[in-house]
Scaffold this motif. Structure first.
Motif: not given
Length: 136
Positions: A127-136
């Motif tokens: 399993r991989q948990t990926i956290k989203m990132k937002y620049m704008l």
């Protein structure tokens, strides 16, 4: 001998699966574009890797979905929250307008992380948990 070969082939395990969970999506719009590659030169944009696994996942399903690897190996995943469903990451003055994330959640400074910082070994299902990132 042919019977033994046939039994060995039939008994071999299927390629591993990576269960992916995306967290931190800012909206329920659009889709998540997923890129899984073993090629450091093709990361994070899988378009130059014909052996990569590319898929689009509905945002509603992004909390838990499976990516089937072609074989065991060292992989890295890049994801984009394609909010307007145009099948690409939109940018404004070189900054992403849409969310993005990577396997192993490496620190982002300038530009995408290295393949090495996002890569992980796949020898069995994991399993991989990926956290989203937002620049704008």
């Amino acid at each position: 001998m042919a019977t033994l070969l046939l039994l060995t082939t039939a008994a071999s395990a299927p390629p591993p699966t990576v269960e992916v969970s995306i967290t931190g999506l800012r909206s329920a719009k659009g889709q998540v574009l997923v890129c899984l590659t073993t090629n450091p030169k093709a990361f994070p944009d899988c378009s130059k890797d014909t052996a990569s696994v590319r898929m689009a996942v509905k945002v509603a399903d992004a909390g838990d979905f499976a990516v089937h690897t072609p074989a065991a190996g060292t992989y890295a995943i890049a994801v984009v929250h394609d909010e307007n469903s145009n099948n690409k990451m939109d940018v404004a003055i070189f900054l992403p307008k849409e969310g993005f994330g990577f396997s192993r959640n490496p620190t982002i400074t300038v530009g995408p992380p290295s393949f090495k910082s996002a890569s992980f070994a796949v020898e069995q299902d994991l399993r991989q948990t990926i956290k989203m990132k937002y620049m704008l």
